[in-house]
Design an enzyme around this catalytic site. Structure first.
Site, PDB file in Angstrom:
ATOM      1  CD  GLU A   1      27.641  54.153  49.996  1.00  0.00           C
ATOM      2  OE1 GLU A   1      28.414  54.378  50.964  1.00  0.00           O
ATOM      3  OE2 GLU A   1      27.093  55.047  49.335  1.00  0.00           O
TER       4      GLU A   1
ATOM      5  CD  GLU B   1      34.560  54.614  58.790  1.00  0.00           C
ATOM      6  OE1 GLU B   1      33.880  55.629  58.499  1.00  0.00           O
ATOM      7  OE2 GLU B   1      34.443  54.003  59.858  1.00  0.00           O
TER       8      GLU B   1
ATOM      9  CB  CYS C   1      65.963  27.074  78.647  1.00  0.00           C
ATOM     10  SG  CYS C   1      65.443  28.613  79.411  1.00  0.00           S
TER      11      CYS C   1
ATOM     12  CE  LYS D   1      25.809  56.232  52.696  1.00  0.00           C
ATOM     13  NZ  LYS D   1      27.115  56.680  52.234  1.00  0.00           N
TER      14      LYS D   1
ATOM     15  CB  CYS E   1      62.428  32.814  79.270  1.00  0.00           C
ATOM     16  SG  CYS E   1      63.962  31.911  79.499  1.00  0.00           S
TER      17      CYS E   1
ATOM     18  CB  CYS F   1      61.702  28.987  80.142  1.00  0.00           C
ATOM     19  SG  CYS F   1      61.899  28.995  78.361  1.00  0.00           S
TER      20      CYS F   1
ATOM     21  CB  CYS G   1      66.332  30.598  76.403  1.00  0.00           C
ATOM     22  SG  CYS G   1      64.679  30.020  76.057  1.00  0.00           S
TER      23      CYS G   1
ATOM     24  CE1 TYR H   1      31.044  58.043  55.209  1.00  0.00           C
ATOM     25  CE2 TYR H   1      32.440  56.086  55.108  1.00  0.00           C
ATOM     26  CZ  TYR H   1      31.915  57.154  55.816  1.00  0.00           C
ATOM     27  OH  TYR H   1      32.253  57.326  57.126  1.00  0.00           O
TER      28      TYR H   1
ATOM     29  CE  LYS I   1      27.822  51.270  60.560  1.00  0.00           C
ATOM     30  NZ  LYS I   1      29.062  51.552  61.234  1.00  0.00           N
TER      31      LYS I   1
ATOM     32  CB  SER J   1      26.547  58.333  64.204  1.00  0.00           C
ATOM     33  OG  SER J   1      25.407  58.307  65.010  1.00  0.00           O
ATOM     34  CG  LEU J   2      25.053  55.869  59.345  1.00  0.00           C
ATOM     35  CD1 LEU J   2      25.750  54.773  58.559  1.00  0.00           C
ATOM     36  CD2 LEU J   2      24.029  56.569  58.471  1.00  0.00           C
TER      37      LEU J   2
ATOM     38  CE  LYS K   1      26.723  48.206  64.418  1.00  0.00           C
ATOM     39  NZ  LYS K   1      28.027  48.753  64.753  1.00  0.00           N
TER      40      LYS K   1
ATOM     41  NE  ARG L   1      31.199  60.126  65.073  1.00  0.00           N
ATOM     42  CZ  ARG L   1      29.921  60.457  65.254  1.00  0.00           C
ATOM     43  NH1 ARG L   1      29.252  61.033  64.292  1.00  0.00           N
ATOM     44  NH2 ARG L   1      29.335  60.201  66.389  1.00  0.00           N
TER      45      ARG L   1
ATOM     46  CG  ASP M   1      56.338  48.570  43.846  1.00  0.00           C
ATOM     47  OD1 ASP M   1      55.403  48.962  43.118  1.00  0.00           O
ATOM     48  OD2 ASP M   1      56.196  47.765  44.782  1.00  0.00           O
ATOM     49  CE1 TYR M   2      65.890  50.443  41.686  1.00  0.00           C
ATOM     50  CE2 TYR M   2      65.402  50.976  39.390  1.00  0.00           C
ATOM     51  CZ  TYR M   2      66.284  50.950  40.457  1.00  0.00           C
ATOM     52  OH  TYR M   2      67.545  51.451  40.304  1.00  0.00           O
TER      53      TYR M   2
ATOM     54  CG  PHE N   1      56.302  55.210  42.475  1.00  0.00           C
ATOM     55  CD1 PHE N   1      55.267  55.911  41.874  1.00  0.00           C
ATOM     56  CD2 PHE N   1      56.583  55.465  43.817  1.00  0.00           C
ATOM     57  CE1 PHE N   1      54.534  56.854  42.581  1.00  0.00           C
ATOM     58  CE2 PHE N   1      55.859  56.410  44.531  1.00  0.00           C
ATOM     59  CZ  PHE N   1      54.827  57.096  43.906  1.00  0.00           C
TER      60      PHE N   1
ATOM     61  CG  ASP O   1      34.696  48.048  62.089  1.00  0.00           C
ATOM     62  OD1 ASP O   1      34.339  49.106  62.635  1.00  0.00           O
ATOM     63  OD2 ASP O   1      34.805  46.965  62.688  1.00  0.00           O
TER      64      ASP O   1
END
Ligand code: IVH
Length: 672
Positions: A113, A173, A413, A292, A428, A410, A434, A225, A115, A83-84, A316, A136, A34-35, A37, A117
């Site tokens: 595949e 998605e 306290c 599909k 509080c 609380c 506290c 997809y 689905k 949609s499906l 689902k 969409r 990462d460094y 990069f 979310d």
């Protein structure tokens, strides 16, 4: 460096960085640290700053995200976004297969595949370059959220390989990884903000944000997809997907069984059952499986209804739920004093883990559920670490249970709690007395994103506060090594580390000091905005609510909270002490630019082709100018981009303020 050399280096860096992005985000197989990069990215950013003539909206530096302060444009979909239809049982799926077998009598192959979310997106590529990304919407038109989608690292800005159509659309998605979602919520709760409800809403909400730098900071990911093109790519869906993978898209991995071919109901159900069992091992949420028809000619024969294609169907999963007994409710006090009720449950197995506790959010939630201790409650687990209580099993309610009396004092306290008008949470108010608030604030101050004080952690804070060595953040700077040595568990070396760490924190930039103060609703991003705008603590602490809300993206709630913080005598004293100890209380002036804009107050308006708004602001500061939000008699110059509002333009013209466009701005700073 000559202009030509710069151009060469910029091209090489862009290519290399995109290749690393691909290995990291799509293949999940990074080849540099990462460094390293970040070093390459920084080199590219510096070159692009020096040579703005080579700016390119598809450069990897653009992924960091600038700001866009305009509403999204609504654009029509070239192909409607359907949609499906859903099924929930094997019988329903079997019926579906029989139905389509009547329409297409030949043998059929299916692709299974996951689905995902999240939020659906359609992305258009032209000549291998990302052109536009659209939500969409209502299926015929959606919002153009290109700037935000560009911040998602697994979405390629330029394609690899060859053989892709000149113009095509790919759909998929966008979703949020669970680990990142939980971390985000953790941070929100620490800032006194309500946690987000679930990863899906957070993903779609994030995509619609106006400030793409916030979008960039959130862990969004994608799976694509569906490829749509007027030119033929392949003769079936599966092959198209694998080609899209070669072009650099993140498409479901066959090797992880995210996508598989099936010949019949049994084959499809192998896939469905496998993921029913294993969905909780995925780093993201799914709500089912999509089946599909693979062959494009068969897909065409089957066609679509107005709402959904006949060649695909969703199966689902039902959310996993259990019922268990609510044994008690405890109340936690956070760093901001916010009270969170937690349900203690009779331990129960759910989605592969034992659940003992569940979040109850706030008093309203408890009331809405009509919760009583001793009830049997339904608990549901999505991707969140903490499951949710979603309802009460009324049939099992024993007689004589009393409604929950929300605490008035609380638990730590005993101070009377307050709940401000319109707020969901109780607080509080005893912030200075506290214990969890005192410790929480110090912990926040020393944390990695704030002062990053090495050698200290939650336990040391606990110890120092309990020993009476510190009771606020300023006290840290009075600590002496000799005071620490007698404490148990603290070796000489650790004590020295802490003292050194505290000393080093005096160099931490102002925006992080500001974040570290722990002002309610002032998170990292807000702190950055306030620091950039007000430049130092004095101007910020004296700013009125009107001046505060005039800053981009600062709303009334934040403004009130900042105002309240700085009108509190105790906070003023605290800040004075921090100043005295030498902490950074002003932004550092940018070095390295020309000073052509010296002394100029500059307003930017609209959006720009080659720069994000943040980039323009940085350039203005770098070249000695000051960026402000609105046009006034003090304004010296306006840099106008696409879509500058007519009223702003009229005001500028009335005041006789010079207006320049993006190209003129570039010339101004490059010729300097
Ligand atoms: S195919 C014409 N494949 O589910 C239909 N959709 O409920 C094209 N979704 O709008 C969609 N995972 O947002 C397809 N593997 C997948 C999917 C998927 C999630 C979403 C998509 C769609 C919604 C329909």
């Amino acid at each position: 460096m000559t202009t030509e050399q710069a151009k060469d280096r910029i091209d090489t860096l862009r290519e290399e960085l995109e290749a690393h992005n691909y290995r990291y985000y799509v293949e999940d197989n990074p080849s540099i640290s990462d460094y390293d990069f970040d070093q390459l990215l920084r080199e590219l950013q510096e070159l692009e700053d020096k040579f703005p003539e080579f700016n390119d909206p598809s450069s990897p530096t653009r992924r960091v995200g600038g700001e866009v302060t305009r509403n999204f444009e609504t654009v029509p979909h070239k192909y409607p976004m359907l949609s499906l239809s859903n099924t929930y049982s094997k019988e329903e799926l079997e019926d579906y297969l029989k139905r389509i077998a009547k329409l297409v009598p030949d043998d059929m192959e299916f692709v299974c595949e996951l689905k995902y979310d999240g939020a659906a997106i359609g992305i258009t590529y032209r000549n291998g370059v990302l052109e536009r990304a659209v939500t969409r919407g209502d299926g015929t038109q959606g919002d153009d959220i290109t700037t935000n989608v560009k911040t998602i690292r697994s979405v390629p800005m330029r394609l690899r390989g060859k053989g892709y159509p000149e113009e095509f659309e790919i759909r998929g998605e966008i979703f949020m990884l669970l680990e990142g979602f939980n971390k985000l919520n953790q941070e929100r709760m620490e800032e006194g903000l309500e946690p987000f409800a679930n990863p899906r809403n957070t993903a779609s909400g994030t995509l619609k944000m106006q400030d793409s730098s916030i979008v960039a900071s959130r862990p969004l990911d994608s799976f694509l997809y569906f490829v749509l093109s007027d030119e033929a790519i392949a003769d079936n869906h599966y092959t198209s997907m694998m080609k899209a993978r070669e072009w650099g898209f993140k498409v479901p991995y066959p090797e992880k069984n995210y996508i598989a071919k099936a010949k019949d109901l049994d084959g499809i159900f192998d896939f469905i059952n496998y993921w029913q069992e294993n969905r909780h091992l995925l780093p993201f949420e799914i709500d089912g499986v999509v089946v599909k028809v693979n062959d494009y000619r068969q897909q065409e024969k089957l066609g679509s209804t107005a709402k959904s294609p006949r060649w695909a169907i969703a199966y689902k999963y039902k959310a996993e739920q259990v019922s268990t007994r609510l044994n008690s409710i405890t109340y936690q006090v956070g760093r901001t004093g916010a009270i969170t009720p937690v349900a203690n449950l009779e331990p129960v197995q759910l989605a592969g883990t034992t659940v003992k506790r569940a979040s109850l959010h706030n008093a309203d939630q408890i009331e809405k559920l009509d919760l009583r201790v001793g009830d049997h409650v339904f608990v549901e687990k999505g991707g969140e670490i903490i499951p949710k209580v979603i309802g009460v099993d009324m049939e099992k309610r024993p007689p004589g249970l009393e409604p929950v009396q929300y605490i008035q004092h609380c638990p730590e306290c005993n101070t009377a709690l307050v709940r401000a008008e319109g707020e969901a949470l109780h607080y509080c108010p005893n912030d200075m007395g506290c214990p969890p608030q005192i410790k929480g604030r110090i912990q926040h101050f020393i944390s990695r994103k704030a002062m990053d004080i090495e050698g200290m952690g939650g336990e040391t804070v606990e110890l120092f506060v309990n020993e009476g060595l510190i009771s606020n953040i300023a006290d840290l700077y009075t600590l002496k090594k000799e005071q620490l040595l007698p404490l148990e568990r603290l070796a000489d070396k650790s004590a020295q580390n802490i003292i050194d760490g505290i000393e080093a924190s005096k160099q931490i930039p102002f925006q992080r000091v500001l974040f570290g103060l722990g002002i309610r609703y002032v998170g990292e991003t807000v702190a950055k905005k306030l620091a950039r705008h007000f430049e130092n603590i004095d101007q910020l602490s004296q700013a009125s609510e009107e001046e505060l809300v005039a800053v981009d993206e600062i709303g009334g709630r934040i403004a009130t909270s900042v105002r309240e913080f700085f009108t509190d005598e105790r906070h003023i004293k605290l800040v004075e002490r921090l100043k005295l100890y030498g902490l950074q209380m002003a932004v550092e002036k940018q070095q390295g630019g020309s000073q052509v804009l010296e002394g100029m107050t500059i307003v930017i308006s609209g959006s720009f082709e080659n720069y994000s708004r943040t980039e323009i602001k940085d350039l203005i500061e770098k070249h000695g100018g000051k960026n402000t939000g609105s046009v006034s008699g003090n304004t010296d110059l306006i840099v106008a981009g696409e879509g500058m509002g007519p009223s702003k333009r009229k005001k500028a013209e009335d005041l006789g303020v010079r207006i320049i466009d993006e190209q003129e701005f570039t010339q101004l700073i490059t010729n300097a």
